[in-house]
Scaffold this active site. Sequence first.
Site, mmCIF file in Angstrom:
data_model
loop_
_atom_site.group_PDB
_atom_site.id
_atom_site.type_symbol
_atom_site.label_atom_id
_atom_site.label_comp_id
_atom_site.label_asym_id
_atom_site.label_seq_id
_atom_site.Cartn_x
_atom_site.Cartn_y
_atom_site.Cartn_z
ATOM 1 N N LYS A 113 22.077 48.966 34.464
ATOM 2 C CA LYS A 113 21.780 48.249 33.217
ATOM 3 C C LYS A 113 20.740 48.987 32.376
ATOM 4 O O LYS A 113 20.771 48.903 31.159
ATOM 5 C CB LYS A 113 21.374 46.802 33.495
ATOM 6 N N LYS A 195 33.513 48.498 37.536
ATOM 7 C CA LYS A 195 33.898 47.087 37.673
ATOM 8 C C LYS A 195 34.076 46.443 36.300
ATOM 9 O O LYS A 195 33.418 46.823 35.329
ATOM 10 C CB LYS A 195 32.888 46.317 38.520
ATOM 11 N N LYS A 198 31.919 41.128 31.837
ATOM 12 C CA LYS A 198 32.127 40.348 30.622
ATOM 13 C C LYS A 198 31.409 40.948 29.419
ATOM 14 O O LYS A 198 31.797 40.702 28.288
ATOM 15 C CB LYS A 198 31.761 38.870 30.834
HETATM 16 N N1 AQP Z 1 34.515 42.816 38.322
HETATM 17 C C1 AQP Z 1 34.131 41.919 39.229
HETATM 18 N N2 AQP Z 1 34.806 41.813 40.391
HETATM 19 C C2 AQP Z 1 34.447 40.884 41.303
HETATM 20 N N3 AQP Z 1 33.439 40.013 41.132
HETATM 21 C C3 AQP Z 1 32.743 40.074 39.982
HETATM 22 N N4 AQP Z 1 31.710 39.372 39.501
HETATM 23 C C4 AQP Z 1 31.394 39.832 38.269
HETATM 24 N N5 AQP Z 1 32.206 40.843 37.926
HETATM 25 C C5 AQP Z 1 33.047 41.019 38.964
HETATM 26 C C6 AQP Z 1 31.065 38.265 40.211
HETATM 27 O O1 AQP Z 1 30.994 37.164 39.328
HETATM 28 C C7 AQP Z 1 29.841 36.393 39.666
HETATM 29 C C8 AQP Z 1 29.128 36.003 38.414
HETATM 30 O O2 AQP Z 1 28.637 37.169 37.822
HETATM 31 P P1 AQP Z 1 27.468 37.132 36.782
HETATM 32 O O3 AQP Z 1 27.976 36.577 35.529
HETATM 33 O O4 AQP Z 1 26.310 36.402 37.322
HETATM 34 O O5 AQP Z 1 26.963 38.603 36.620
HETATM 35 P P2 AQP Z 1 27.647 39.976 36.744
HETATM 36 O O6 AQP Z 1 27.990 40.288 38.153
HETATM 37 O O7 AQP Z 1 26.726 40.941 36.086
HETATM 38 O O8 AQP Z 1 28.992 39.748 35.926
HETATM 39 P P3 AQP Z 1 29.500 40.552 34.692
HETATM 40 O O9 AQP Z 1 30.776 39.937 34.252
HETATM 41 O O10 AQP Z 1 29.516 42.011 35.000
HETATM 42 O O11 AQP Z 1 28.407 40.196 33.613
HETATM 43 P P4 AQP Z 1 27.537 41.157 32.705
HETATM 44 O O12 AQP Z 1 28.513 41.946 31.916
HETATM 45 O O13 AQP Z 1 26.716 40.242 31.868
HETATM 46 O O14 AQP Z 1 26.714 42.003 33.615
HETATM 47 C C9 AQP Z 1 28.996 37.223 40.614
HETATM 48 O O15 AQP Z 1 29.096 36.697 41.912
HETATM 49 C C10 AQP Z 1 29.620 38.583 40.540
HETATM 50 O O16 AQP Z 1 29.526 39.265 41.773
#
Ligand code: AQP
Length: 332
Positions: A113, A195, A198
Amino acid sequence: MAQKIVFSGIQPSGSPQLGNYLGALRNWVALQEDYSCRYCIVDMHSITVRQSPAALEKNARDLLAFLISAGLDYKKHILYAQSHVRAHAQLAWILSCFTYMGELSRMTQFKDKSQKHEDNINAGLFTYPVLMAADILLFGTELVPIGEDQTQHLELSRTIAARFNNLYGDVFKVPEAYITRTGTRVMGLQEPTRKMSKSDDPASANVVYLLDEPKSILNKFKRAVTDSDNTVRFAPEEKPGISNLINIYSAVTGKDFTDIEKEFEGAGYGKFKTAVAEAVISELEPIIKKYNEIRADAAFLDDILKEGAQKADAAAEDIMRKAQKAVGFISL
Ligand code: AQP
């Protein structure tokens, strides 16, 4: 016997995507049968990256409506927003005094990040895992359903809990990760070695949003990056794009990889991509139908948030008090 406690959170940092669903949310729903669950919209985590305030609030409401539509039982369990429960911030401060800079510097999400947001490497981004530890430890959580990408953070929560307990006695439960076999890591459709997230560029076809129109989901899968060998075979190193599609198809249909390879032997990528898209669309269809029914009812959603915050406050009180007493804050 009392049911074991589960905690998990999701950020309203964008519109939820397929990885959130297959890697996390689907498990959240399944776990409700056997566990006592606390599910949290972690808006405090989201502001570690600059958000538009209006978008953050809208995303949090969209997410709440999605979580309910996907089957989270807000009556039987606890569903709430992190910023509504003060104990998260209070415990995070205490725990930050039991976490070392070196430990936080090793977190790969911080490194990723910081690279992605070079102009805003704030202290919150660095201490994010401490807040996550507080989220989990507040409730005496035993099981944490997370995507594979979050295992390092959970490991740190365990270390912090054990360290605190070592000094002050058994204040915290040391939590375990709950990870399922398939769907644990969904990769981007355009960049299958990273990965799906969002907060990726919404204009690219890399991310399948759970609220995308079926036509758009189909188009994104049709445009997914693959290789030129035209054989549906699971080989993540050599064929990351097609392997990601096999993983998604397997997670949605429950079929195993070898059966999928047999099913699409000689079929070519076009047919396979359409099948994956159709499977995803039909999995999401009933959820979207319900979402469209409840999303516009602001009073209904607000009531759920208010009740969730009260329940979470009450559930956190005991451990919060024990942690404050342990470090020597005046007890009244
Ligand atoms: N690509 C992924 N594959 C499997 N699991 C995923 N998770 C996120 N992306 C994937 C799981 O979703 C849960 C919630 O995630 P989060 O919103 O708390 O944060 P994150 O992991 O940082 O998700 P994003 O979508 O990648 O958000 P941003 O873009 O804001 O950083 C978690 O359990 C995560 O493991």
